[in-house]
Every structure is written in C-alpha cells, then in structure tokens.
Design a protein around this motif. Structure first.
Motif, PDB file in Angstrom:
ATOM      1  N   TRP A  93       0.795  -1.091  -0.070  1.00  0.00           N
ATOM      2  CA  TRP A  93      -0.260  -0.019  -0.084  1.00  0.00           C
ATOM      3  C   TRP A  93       0.729   1.400   0.071  1.00  0.00           C
ATOM      4  N   GLN A  94       2.058   1.214   0.612  1.00  0.00           N
ATOM      5  CA  GLN A  94       3.025   2.330   0.489  1.00  0.00           C
ATOM      6  C   GLN A  94       3.372   2.857  -0.906  1.00  0.00           C
ATOM      7  N   ASP A  95       3.503   1.978  -1.699  1.00  0.00           N
ATOM      8  CA  ASP A  95       3.654   2.180  -3.128  1.00  0.00           C
ATOM      9  C   ASP A  95       2.465   2.861  -3.607  1.00  0.00           C
ATOM     10  N   VAL A  96       1.432   2.407  -3.453  1.00  0.00           N
ATOM     11  CA  VAL A  96       0.054   3.077  -4.123  1.00  0.00           C
ATOM     12  C   VAL A  96       0.024   4.611  -3.350  1.00  0.00           C
ATOM     13  N   VAL A  97       0.310   4.699  -2.083  1.00  0.00           N
ATOM     14  CA  VAL A  97       0.225   6.160  -1.598  1.00  0.00           C
ATOM     15  C   VAL A  97       1.204   6.905  -2.030  1.00  0.00           C
ATOM     16  N   VAL A  98       2.422   6.136  -2.205  1.00  0.00           N
ATOM     17  CA  VAL A  98       3.773   7.197  -3.081  1.00  0.00           C
ATOM     18  C   VAL A  98       3.358   7.746  -4.391  1.00  0.00           C
ATOM     19  N   THR A  99       2.427   6.772  -5.136  1.00  0.00           N
ATOM     20  CA  THR A  99       2.468   6.874  -6.445  1.00  0.00           C
ATOM     21  C   THR A  99       1.322   8.020  -6.347  1.00  0.00           C
ATOM     22  N   VAL A 100       0.377   7.950  -5.741  1.00  0.00           N
ATOM     23  CA  VAL A 100      -0.683   8.720  -5.752  1.00  0.00           C
ATOM     24  C   VAL A 100      -0.254  10.283  -5.307  1.00  0.00           C
ATOM     25  N   VAL A 101       0.474  10.273  -4.291  1.00  0.00           N
ATOM     26  CA  VAL A 101       1.012  11.493  -3.882  1.00  0.00           C
ATOM     27  C   VAL A 101       2.004  12.258  -5.004  1.00  0.00           C
ATOM     28  N   VAL A 102       2.762  11.467  -5.504  1.00  0.00           N
ATOM     29  CA  VAL A 102       3.702  11.821  -6.803  1.00  0.00           C
ATOM     30  C   VAL A 102       2.681  12.463  -7.868  1.00  0.00           C
ATOM     31  N   ALA A 103       1.978  11.673  -8.225  1.00  0.00           N
ATOM     32  CA  ALA A 103       1.150  11.999  -9.397  1.00  0.00           C
ATOM     33  C   ALA A 103       0.120  13.311  -8.976  1.00  0.00           C
ATOM     34  N   MET A 104      -0.140  13.401  -7.826  1.00  0.00           N
ATOM     35  CA  MET A 104      -1.003  14.647  -7.236  1.00  0.00           C
ATOM     36  C   MET A 104      -0.185  15.785  -7.492  1.00  0.00           C
ATOM     37  N   PHE A 105       1.040  15.877  -6.897  1.00  0.00           N
ATOM     38  CA  PHE A 105       2.026  16.795  -6.893  1.00  0.00           C
ATOM     39  C   PHE A 105       2.420  17.383  -8.402  1.00  0.00           C
ATOM     40  N   LEU A 106       2.496  16.479  -9.240  1.00  0.00           N
ATOM     41  CA  LEU A 106       2.791  16.764 -10.609  1.00  0.00           C
ATOM     42  C   LEU A 106       1.615  17.552 -11.568  1.00  0.00           C
ATOM     43  N   SER A 107       0.566  16.926 -11.061  1.00  0.00           N
ATOM     44  CA  SER A 107      -0.874  17.474 -11.528  1.00  0.00           C
ATOM     45  C   SER A 107      -1.124  18.950 -11.196  1.00  0.00           C
ATOM     46  N   VAL A 108      -0.850  19.091  -9.751  1.00  0.00           N
ATOM     47  CA  VAL A 108      -1.157  20.422  -9.346  1.00  0.00           C
ATOM     48  C   VAL A 108       0.026  21.399  -9.883  1.00  0.00           C
ATOM     49  N   GLY A 109       1.126  21.012  -9.964  1.00  0.00           N
ATOM     50  CA  GLY A 109       2.137  21.750 -10.319  1.00  0.00           C
ATOM     51  C   GLY A 109       1.986  22.191 -11.756  1.00  0.00           C
ATOM     52  N   ALA A 110       1.342  21.368 -12.619  1.00  0.00           N
ATOM     53  CA  ALA A 110       1.394  21.607 -13.935  1.00  0.00           C
ATOM     54  C   ALA A 110       0.172  22.626 -14.202  1.00  0.00           C
ATOM     55  N   THR A 111      -0.592  22.902 -13.122  1.00  0.00           N
ATOM     56  CA  THR A 111      -1.605  24.018 -13.409  1.00  0.00           C
ATOM     57  C   THR A 111      -1.327  25.314 -12.932  1.00  0.00           C
ATOM     58  N   ILE A 112      -0.072  25.462 -12.136  1.00  0.00           N
ATOM     59  CA  ILE A 112       0.335  26.963 -11.711  1.00  0.00           C
ATOM     60  C   ILE A 112       0.546  27.915 -12.696  1.00  0.00           C
ATOM     61  N   TYR A 113       1.330  27.652 -13.651  1.00  0.00           N
ATOM     62  CA  TYR A 113       1.559  28.633 -14.664  1.00  0.00           C
ATOM     63  C   TYR A 113       0.536  29.001 -15.566  1.00  0.00           C
ATOM     64  N   PRO A 114      -0.643  27.979 -15.984  1.00  0.00           N
ATOM     65  CA  PRO A 114      -2.010  28.550 -16.708  1.00  0.00           C
ATOM     66  C   PRO A 114      -2.830  29.231 -15.731  1.00  0.00           C
ATOM     67  N   ALA A 115      -2.777  28.994 -14.409  1.00  0.00           N
ATOM     68  CA  ALA A 115      -3.789  29.563 -13.516  1.00  0.00           C
ATOM     69  C   ALA A 115      -3.200  31.056 -13.192  1.00  0.00           C
ATOM     70  N   GLN A 116      -2.048  31.341 -13.296  1.00  0.00           N
ATOM     71  CA  GLN A 116      -1.394  32.672 -13.139  1.00  0.00           C
ATOM     72  C   GLN A 116      -1.665  33.226 -14.298  1.00  0.00           C
ATOM     73  N   LYS A 117      -1.411  32.823 -15.548  1.00  0.00           N
ATOM     74  CA  LYS A 117      -1.766  33.657 -16.598  1.00  0.00           C
ATOM     75  C   LYS A 117      -3.163  33.956 -17.071  1.00  0.00           C
ATOM     76  N   ALA A 118      -4.159  33.196 -16.523  1.00  0.00           N
ATOM     77  CA  ALA A 118      -5.545  33.445 -16.324  1.00  0.00           C
ATOM     78  C   ALA A 118      -5.925  34.604 -15.488  1.00  0.00           C
ATOM     79  N   ALA A 119      -5.385  34.659 -14.246  1.00  0.00           N
ATOM     80  CA  ALA A 119      -5.399  35.595 -13.323  1.00  0.00           C
ATOM     81  C   ALA A 119      -4.944  36.846 -13.735  1.00  0.00           C
ATOM     82  N   LYS A 120      -4.093  36.880 -14.954  1.00  0.00           N
ATOM     83  CA  LYS A 120      -3.286  38.024 -15.330  1.00  0.00           C
ATOM     84  C   LYS A 120      -4.223  38.900 -16.468  1.00  0.00           C
TER      85      LYS A 120
END
Length: 408
Positions: free
Chosen positions: A373-400
C-alpha cells in the motif's frame, strides 16, 4: 464552491473546443496509464524480493563462519549456545562444506555439498524436499540429496550409488589423487534457478569424516532475524570470534539478485514518474489554450467582481480534476490487476504457449506480485503533486487577464 462550479463549466466542450478536449483527455489517459503501470511493476519487484527471501534465503544461509584450521570449529557446543543468545540471530547450525565432482555412470558434474545435522534442520527444507525423500535421507548415513537440475542432467534415480571426488592439495600446492566418498541418492532438492544445478545435502558426520575434520563441524551457519543486515552482523560476529575464522554472508554469493531487483525498481520508478510528468505537461498545454479561449469569460467574471484568486483557483481545479480522474482510474485498475497478476500471466502463457520465466534460468518459473500500500500512496502523492504543479503557470496566466484588453 464557486471556483469548482466554474471549473466544471469551463471543462464542458463546445464543437470548436474539441482539440482542447482531446489534449485534456490525453493527459488524463497518460496519468492513468503511468499510475497503473508504475504500481503494477513495483508490485512485481516486491514479488521478486519476497520470493528471493522465501526461496533462496530459506535454503542459503544468511551468514557463515568457517574455521581457518583444518581441525574445524573449537568448543562447538559452547559457541553455538553463546551465539544463539544474540538477539540478531534466529538460529545457528553447524555445517561442513565439500566442493567436488559428482561421478555417476561415467559422467562428472561439479557440486557443492553441505553436511548438516539432519534432525535439527528438517523444518528448513520442508518446502524444498518431499517428506518421503527427507525420511529416506534421515535414515541413511550415506544418503545424498541433490538439486533438481543435477538429478535431471545426470539422469539419476533414487537409490543410485554415486561418488563425490574431493580434490586434495599438498604443502607445496601440488594436487594429489582426489579423495572419494561413496553415497546413495536419497532425494531431490528444489530451490530454483542455478542453485538446483549446484547444491547437495549430506549428513554432517559423514561430511566431516570425509575431509578429516576432527571437531564436529567445519563451520557455523546463521539464520538472521533481518537477513538484509547480514553484512554488518556477520562482520561484527566474525571480528569478535575467539578463533581464527573466515566469514561470509549471502550478499557475496546471491546478492547480485537483490541488487538487480533494487536497480530495476529504481529505473522503473524514475522512468514511469517521467511518463506521468509528460502526461501532466499536456495539462499545461490544454489549460493554456483554455485560458486563451476563455479570455472573454474571464474578463466578464472580473468586471462582475471576481478576484484574481477565484480565477486562479478555477483553472487549478480544472487541471486537478483531470489529474484526479486519471489517478483514480489508474489506481483502481492497478488494484484489480496487481494482486492477480500471476494468474493473469499464467493464463496468457497457456493461451499463447510461451513460457515467460523459465525455472531453469530464473529462481522462479512464474511472475510474482506483491502489492504494497505504501507504493500506492507514494504513486498517488507524486502524481497529484505533478498534476497540481502543472496548473500553476496557466492559472497565473488566467489571473493576469486584463478585462479591458480581453473585451476590446
């Protein structure tokens, strides 16, 4: 939550937005595939490690001390008792090792035979030797159990009389005629892989007598509570031993298997994390195009009082939704496949008539899987981190986005 409602509305596809929808879908599929394959392959690596521990390390000693003197281990019983009190050690067993040539029907084959105290180690071999063979072996002082590969390659049968030729050297390091021991085949040992072509078992007393050990045994074998601490533990025990001894541990003889598993695990994790990262870059692309397409809507929202934070959160959530969908699909599929992977692969082997893992080459003849289960948790956390990180630039661009220029 207003940002969530807006994100859901912005995700709805109009006919002219199908290309954006396609890129968004491809990012979701990429994340799902990356999470699925990563969890499944990590489960396979865990399975190999588990089989290594339960198969190889159930027969191969975790550590060994063997005497530098030809007379063997001094004060054996006292030393066995002293070592058995060590909290790091599960059990200690006296042994005498013989390396020579097995001769039968005019054929010769190299073999490494271990003399063992039969009555005290039967539990160790219960899964590797049939009860009938072990019973026969325990009642024959000159009995010999050989690996499955040796038994097959030399066309042996139970009850066959064989000889083991033991090389002898003189003081000036020249060879003398080999010493010969006559033994009877009592059973077959099945460990897996190359070990089946190398190993043999015989009675401790017979082995010690054959090579002139005047004490009861040539050395001591150790089974440790934590086999992966064998390197440090055996050196700690060996350096403090009151007699001159050589020391060894399983990492010297079989450690390459464990190291290979760890190397493949690291490569798999890095490669598939990059696959997930590439899929997340598609989130960046889709959101950047969505921001450009929704500039007018963003401007209208701002003129109605929407804050930059609301706009930013809207596009972050839009990207996160894609990531969550992909992660959920990938994890669910992995949870369904990983525990049943051995049966699935076995079915495929039967269906196409191809053996993926050969027992003659590898130490197992099936594809193991052990979901952690720790492999599942680590995979989910890494994938979520990358998914959220990918939204930062477009979201900043939208806010401007400026309402005056967007509505001009």
């Amino acid at each position: 939550m207003l940002a969530f409602e807006l994100a859901q509305r912005f995700r709805k596809t109009r006919s002219e937005q199908r290309f954006i929808s396609f890129i968004s879908m491809s990012s979701t599929i990429g994340i799902a595939l990356g999470c699925f394959v990563l969890i499944v392959l990590l489960s396979v690596m865990n399975g190999f490690e588990k089989e290594l521990t339960s198969r190889i390390l159930s027969v191969v000693p975790h550590g060994e001390l063997y005497s530098k003197s030809e007379s063997g281990i001094e004060n054996l019983d006292a030393q066995l008792y002293r070592l058995s009190q060590d909290s790091r050690i599960a059990s200690v067993t006296p042994y005498t090792g013989i390396t020579g040539m097995l001769q039968s029907k005019g054929e010769l084959k190299a073999i490494s035979v271990t003399g063992i105290p039969v009555n005290s180690v039967s539990d160790k071999y219960t899964e590797r030797v049939t009860s009938e063979d072990w019973q026969r072996f325990s009642t024959q002082k000159n009995g010999l159990i050989v690996g499955k590969g040796i038994f097959a390659s030399m066309d042996l049968n139970i009850g066959d009389i064989v000889q083991i030729l033991i090389p002898q050297t003189t003081q000036d390091l020249t060879f003398k005629a080999p010493r010969s021991i006559t033994l009877s085949i009592s059973g077959v040992l099945s460990v897996g892989g190359e070990l089946d072509n190398q190993l043999g078992l015989m009675h401790l007393e017979t082995a010690s007598e054959a090579i002139g050990i005047s004490s009861k045994s040539q050395g001591i074998q150790f089974t440790l509570i934590d086999p992966f601490s064998s390197y440090d533990t055996m050196r700690d025990i060996g350096y403090s031993y009151p007699q001159g001894v050589y020391m060894s541990d399983w990492t010297r003889t079989q450690g390459h298997l464990y190291n290979d598993i760890q190397l493949v695990r690291a490569v798999v994790y890095i490669a598939l994390t990059l696959v997930i990262a590439v899929a997340c870059f598609n989130i960046v692309s889709s959101l950047v195009m969505a921001v450009r397409d929704k500039q007018a809507a963003i401007a209208i929202l701002k003129t109605m009082g929407a804050t930059d934070r609301l706009i930013r959160n809207t596009f972050v959530l839009q990207g996160v939704i894609n990531g969550v969908i992909g992660i959920t699909v990938g994890v669910v599929l992995a949870l369904l496949v990983a525990p049943n992977l051995s049966e699935i692969v076995r079915f495929i082997e039967v269906a196409i008539g191809i053996e993926i893992l050969s027992g003659d080459i590898y130490f197992i003849d099936f594809l193991p899987s052990d979901l952690h289960w720790q492999d599942v948790v680590v995979t989910v956390v890494v994938a979520m981190f990358l998914s959220v990180g990918a939204t930062i630039y477009p979201a900043q661009k939208a806010a401007k986005v400026s309402p005056s220029s967007a509505l001009h």
